[in-house]
Scaffold this motif. Structure first.
Motif, PDB file in Angstrom:
ATOM      1  N   SER A 295       0.865  -1.212   0.173  1.00 12.26           N
ATOM      2  CA  SER A 295      -0.043  -0.055  -0.027  1.00 12.26           C
ATOM      3  C   SER A 295       0.908   1.241   0.180  1.00 12.26           C
ATOM      4  CB  SER A 295      -0.873  -0.153   1.223  1.00 12.26           C
ATOM      5  OG  SER A 295      -1.660   1.083   1.481  1.00 12.26           O
ATOM      6  N   ALA A 296       0.160   2.159  -0.804  1.00 15.21           N
ATOM      7  CA  ALA A 296       1.214   3.515  -0.784  1.00 15.21           C
ATOM      8  C   ALA A 296       0.950   3.979   0.680  1.00 15.21           C
ATOM      9  CB  ALA A 296       0.584   4.595  -1.680  1.00 15.21           C
ATOM     10  N   SER A 297      -0.144   3.750   1.487  1.00 14.76           N
ATOM     11  CA  SER A 297      -0.540   4.550   2.560  1.00 14.76           C
ATOM     12  C   SER A 297      -0.026   3.578   3.728  1.00 14.76           C
ATOM     13  CB  SER A 297      -1.798   4.468   2.938  1.00 14.76           C
ATOM     14  OG  SER A 297      -2.243   4.990   4.134  1.00 14.76           O
ATOM     15  N   PRO A 298       0.832   4.404   4.804  1.00 15.10           N
ATOM     16  CA  PRO A 298       1.372   3.643   5.924  1.00 15.10           C
ATOM     17  C   PRO A 298       0.519   3.069   7.027  1.00 15.10           C
ATOM     18  CG  PRO A 298       1.594   6.228   6.035  1.00 15.10           C
ATOM     19  CD  PRO A 298       1.038   5.932   4.728  1.00 15.10           C
ATOM     20  N   ARG A 299      -0.827   3.498   7.029  1.00 14.00           N
ATOM     21  CA  ARG A 299      -1.622   2.793   7.648  1.00 14.00           C
ATOM     22  C   ARG A 299      -1.882   1.367   7.784  1.00 14.00           C
ATOM     23  NH1 ARG A 299      -7.031   6.042   7.789  1.00 14.00           N
ATOM     24  NH2 ARG A 299      -7.348   4.821   9.906  1.00 14.00           N
ATOM     25  N   TYR A 300      -2.044   0.806   8.827  1.00 13.95           N
ATOM     26  CA  TYR A 300      -2.464  -0.536   8.880  1.00 13.95           C
ATOM     27  C   TYR A 300      -3.807  -0.786   8.225  1.00 13.95           C
ATOM     28  CZ  TYR A 300      -3.735  -5.372  10.641  1.00 13.95           C
ATOM     29  OH  TYR A 300      -3.928  -6.343  10.845  1.00 13.95           O
ATOM     30  N   LYS A 301      -3.673  -1.926   7.407  1.00 13.17           N
ATOM     31  CA  LYS A 301      -5.072  -2.292   6.615  1.00 13.17           C
ATOM     32  C   LYS A 301      -5.715  -3.591   7.083  1.00 13.17           C
ATOM     33  CE  LYS A 301      -4.060   1.026   3.697  1.00 13.17           C
ATOM     34  NZ  LYS A 301      -4.781   2.439   3.474  1.00 13.17           N
ATOM     35  N   ALA A 302      -6.695  -3.462   8.145  1.00 16.80           N
ATOM     36  CA  ALA A 302      -7.208  -4.529   8.723  1.00 16.80           C
ATOM     37  C   ALA A 302      -8.095  -5.281   7.979  1.00 16.80           C
ATOM     38  CB  ALA A 302      -7.596  -4.329  10.024  1.00 16.80           C
ATOM     39  N   HIS A 303      -8.799  -4.491   7.214  1.00 13.10           N
ATOM     40  CA  HIS A 303      -9.806  -4.977   6.269  1.00 13.10           C
ATOM     41  C   HIS A 303      -9.580  -5.119   4.782  1.00 13.10           C
ATOM     42  CE1 HIS A 303     -12.286  -3.910   9.621  1.00 13.10           C
ATOM     43  NE2 HIS A 303     -11.859  -2.684   9.777  1.00 13.10           N
ATOM     44  N   VAL A 304     -10.298  -6.130   4.246  1.00 20.62           N
ATOM     45  CA  VAL A 304     -10.045  -6.662   2.902  1.00 20.62           C
ATOM     46  C   VAL A 304     -11.527  -6.334   2.356  1.00 20.62           C
ATOM     47  CG1 VAL A 304      -9.875  -8.186   1.214  1.00 20.62           C
ATOM     48  CG2 VAL A 304      -8.553  -8.082   3.285  1.00 20.62           C
ATOM     49  N   LEU A 305     -11.682  -5.382   1.263  1.00 26.33           N
ATOM     50  CA  LEU A 305     -13.070  -5.118   0.604  1.00 26.33           C
ATOM     51  C   LEU A 305     -12.970  -5.939  -0.874  1.00 26.33           C
ATOM     52  CD1 LEU A 305     -13.091  -1.261   1.484  1.00 26.33           C
ATOM     53  CD2 LEU A 305     -14.174  -3.208   2.689  1.00 26.33           C
ATOM     54  N   LYS A 306     -14.117  -6.466  -1.173  1.00 25.37           N
ATOM     55  CA  LYS A 306     -14.329  -6.921  -2.273  1.00 25.37           C
ATOM     56  C   LYS A 306     -15.246  -6.328  -2.933  1.00 25.37           C
ATOM     57  CE  LYS A 306     -15.680 -11.336  -4.509  1.00 25.37           C
ATOM     58  NZ  LYS A 306     -16.045 -12.830  -4.188  1.00 25.37           N
ATOM     59  N   LEU A 307     -14.928  -5.900  -4.209  1.00 26.88           N
ATOM     60  CA  LEU A 307     -16.093  -5.176  -5.217  1.00 26.88           C
ATOM     61  C   LEU A 307     -16.436  -6.360  -6.336  1.00 26.88           C
ATOM     62  CD1 LEU A 307     -17.290  -2.787  -6.190  1.00 26.88           C
ATOM     63  CD2 LEU A 307     -15.440  -2.096  -7.554  1.00 26.88           C
ATOM     64  N   SER A 308     -17.802  -6.754  -5.945  1.00 26.50           N
ATOM     65  CA  SER A 308     -18.131  -7.660  -6.913  1.00 26.50           C
ATOM     66  C   SER A 308     -18.567  -6.809  -8.181  1.00 26.50           C
ATOM     67  CB  SER A 308     -19.414  -8.444  -6.343  1.00 26.50           C
ATOM     68  OG  SER A 308     -18.645  -9.125  -5.392  1.00 26.50           O
ATOM     69  N   VAL A 309     -17.815  -7.062  -9.326  1.00 25.36           N
ATOM     70  CA  VAL A 309     -18.394  -6.163 -10.556  1.00 25.36           C
ATOM     71  C   VAL A 309     -19.762  -6.637 -11.212  1.00 25.36           C
ATOM     72  CG1 VAL A 309     -17.350  -5.769 -13.027  1.00 25.36           C
ATOM     73  CG2 VAL A 309     -15.884  -6.077 -10.754  1.00 25.36           C
ATOM     74  N   ASP A 310     -20.624  -5.697 -11.428  1.00 19.90           N
ATOM     75  CA  ASP A 310     -21.709  -5.784 -12.173  1.00 19.90           C
ATOM     76  C   ASP A 310     -21.336  -5.507 -13.604  1.00 19.90           C
ATOM     77  OD1 ASP A 310     -23.140  -6.632 -10.067  1.00 19.90           O
ATOM     78  OD2 ASP A 310     -23.816  -4.409  -9.584  1.00 19.90           O
ATOM     79  N   THR A 311     -20.796  -4.131 -13.910  1.00 19.69           N
ATOM     80  CA  THR A 311     -20.363  -3.846 -15.105  1.00 19.69           C
ATOM     81  C   THR A 311     -19.009  -3.252 -15.236  1.00 19.69           C
ATOM     82  OG1 THR A 311     -21.276  -1.510 -14.582  1.00 19.69           O
ATOM     83  CG2 THR A 311     -22.830  -3.106 -15.810  1.00 19.69           C
ATOM     84  N   ILE A 312     -18.361  -3.362 -16.388  1.00 13.95           N
ATOM     85  CA  ILE A 312     -17.042  -2.790 -16.757  1.00 13.95           C
ATOM     86  C   ILE A 312     -17.087  -2.113 -18.078  1.00 13.95           C
ATOM     87  CG2 ILE A 312     -16.030  -5.103 -17.620  1.00 13.95           C
ATOM     88  CD1 ILE A 312     -13.595  -4.191 -16.264  1.00 13.95           C
ATOM     89  N   THR A 313     -16.746  -0.799 -18.061  1.00 11.61           N
ATOM     90  CA  THR A 313     -16.755  -0.170 -19.410  1.00 11.61           C
ATOM     91  C   THR A 313     -15.321   0.604 -19.535  1.00 11.61           C
ATOM     92  OG1 THR A 313     -17.897   1.672 -18.407  1.00 11.61           O
ATOM     93  CG2 THR A 313     -19.462   0.137 -19.520  1.00 11.61           C
ATOM     94  N   GLY A 314     -15.109   0.869 -20.818  1.00 13.79           N
ATOM     95  CA  GLY A 314     -13.867   1.462 -20.903  1.00 13.79           C
ATOM     96  C   GLY A 314     -13.868   2.374 -22.242  1.00 13.79           C
ATOM     97  N   ARG A 315     -13.113   3.265 -22.519  1.00 16.64           N
ATOM     98  CA  ARG A 315     -12.967   4.317 -23.563  1.00 16.64           C
ATOM     99  C   ARG A 315     -11.528   4.454 -23.796  1.00 16.64           C
ATOM    100  NH1 ARG A 315     -17.648   3.175 -23.050  1.00 16.64           N
ATOM    101  NH2 ARG A 315     -19.391   4.382 -23.214  1.00 16.64           N
ATOM    102  N   ARG A 316     -11.135   4.746 -25.005  1.00 11.04           N
ATOM    103  CA  ARG A 316      -9.879   5.044 -25.427  1.00 11.04           C
ATOM    104  C   ARG A 316      -9.743   6.201 -26.170  1.00 11.04           C
ATOM    105  NH1 ARG A 316      -4.844   3.237 -25.164  1.00 11.04           N
ATOM    106  NH2 ARG A 316      -5.268   1.076 -24.654  1.00 11.04           N
ATOM    107  N   PHE A 317      -9.269   7.385 -26.143  1.00 17.15           N
ATOM    108  CA  PHE A 317      -9.266   8.629 -26.758  1.00 17.15           C
ATOM    109  C   PHE A 317      -7.695   8.748 -27.396  1.00 17.15           C
ATOM    110  CE2 PHE A 317     -11.873   8.783 -23.157  1.00 17.15           C
ATOM    111  CZ  PHE A 317     -12.924   9.089 -23.663  1.00 17.15           C
ATOM    112  N   ALA A 318      -7.779   9.138 -28.764  1.00 16.59           N
ATOM    113  CA  ALA A 318      -6.562   9.596 -29.300  1.00 16.59           C
ATOM    114  C   ALA A 318      -5.952  10.678 -28.390  1.00 16.59           C
ATOM    115  CB  ALA A 318      -6.814  10.255 -30.761  1.00 16.59           C
ATOM    116  N   ASP A 319      -4.561  10.569 -28.705  1.00 22.16           N
ATOM    117  CA  ASP A 319      -3.729  11.710 -27.878  1.00 22.16           C
ATOM    118  C   ASP A 319      -3.651  12.787 -28.572  1.00 22.16           C
ATOM    119  OD1 ASP A 319      -1.912  12.578 -26.039  1.00 22.16           O
ATOM    120  OD2 ASP A 319      -0.310  11.329 -26.531  1.00 22.16           O
ATOM    121  N   ARG A 320      -4.219  13.935 -27.884  1.00 20.47           N
ATOM    122  CA  ARG A 320      -4.398  15.204 -28.445  1.00 20.47           C
ATOM    123  C   ARG A 320      -3.146  16.001 -27.605  1.00 20.47           C
ATOM    124  NH1 ARG A 320     -10.284  17.245 -28.049  1.00 20.47           N
ATOM    125  NH2 ARG A 320      -9.393  19.021 -28.928  1.00 20.47           N
TER     126      ARG A 320
END
Length: 178
Positions: free
Chosen positions: A109-134
């Motif tokens: 982790s980038a954060s120095p804090r102790y991370k006691a919990h694990v979170l799981k994000l169950s995915v319903d949708t995933i989308t993405g876009r790519r844009f030409a470099d301007r």
């Protein structure tokens, strides 16, 4: 977001490939008062879910009350700029085997804090876009007065489309279902 000549939709496999290659994203949650909040997090993708470690803080409290969440990553490469957005539901997970198999305990982790919990994000949708470099800058306007007509307004944007649900099995980066 619409796609135009300089933008294209990413396939589900491309989205997962980008998700698997990155390590920092943004987790968006809804606070108890209904306001949105967003957190930069280190993460890992495993079997179609996003895993995050967290200290006992605002994101854990928010997700306990309202599990709907979004997750976003973006970047730039030789093909331009891109963004991937995930929508789903997140909750704490305590299954030691699942946590170990996900690989989240090996993420630094980038954060120095102790991370006691694990979170799981169950995915319903995933989308993405790519844009030409301007990278070209727009032409500088002339300081001389012009008799030309004012520029036309930009064309109306079509309404955004709903994201497509992901397949029940996450595709590998080569597009084959795993």
């Amino acid at each position: 977001m619409t796609t135009g000549p300089s933008a294209r939709r990413l396939t589900t496999a491309e989205c997962w490939g980008l998700m698997e290659a990155e390590e920092v994203g943004r987790l968006a949650v809804t606070r108890r008062d209904g306001a949105p909040d967003i957190f930069p997090v280190n993460y890992v993708v495993h079997e179609g879910a996003v895993y995050v470690r967290s200290a006992p803080d605002a994101k854990v409290v928010s997700l306990d009350a309202r599990p709907a969440a979004a997750f976003e990553i973006d970047g730039r490469d030789e093909d331009g700029v891109w963004s991937v957005v995930v929508h789903g539901h997140a909750a704490r997970t305590v299954d030691a085997v699942e946590i170990e198999r996900s690989g989240i305990t090996r993420v630094v982790s980038a954060s120095p804090r102790y991370k006691a919990h694990v979170l799981k994000l169950s995915v319903d949708t995933i989308t993405g876009r790519r844009f030409a470099d301007r990278t070209e800058s727009p032409a500088q306007p002339s300081s001389r007065p012009s008799a030309a007509a004012p520029p036309a307004p930009p064309p109306a944007r079509p309404r955004a489309e709903r994201p497509e649900p992901i397949a029940s099995h996450r595709p590998r980066s080569d597009g084959v279902l795993s």
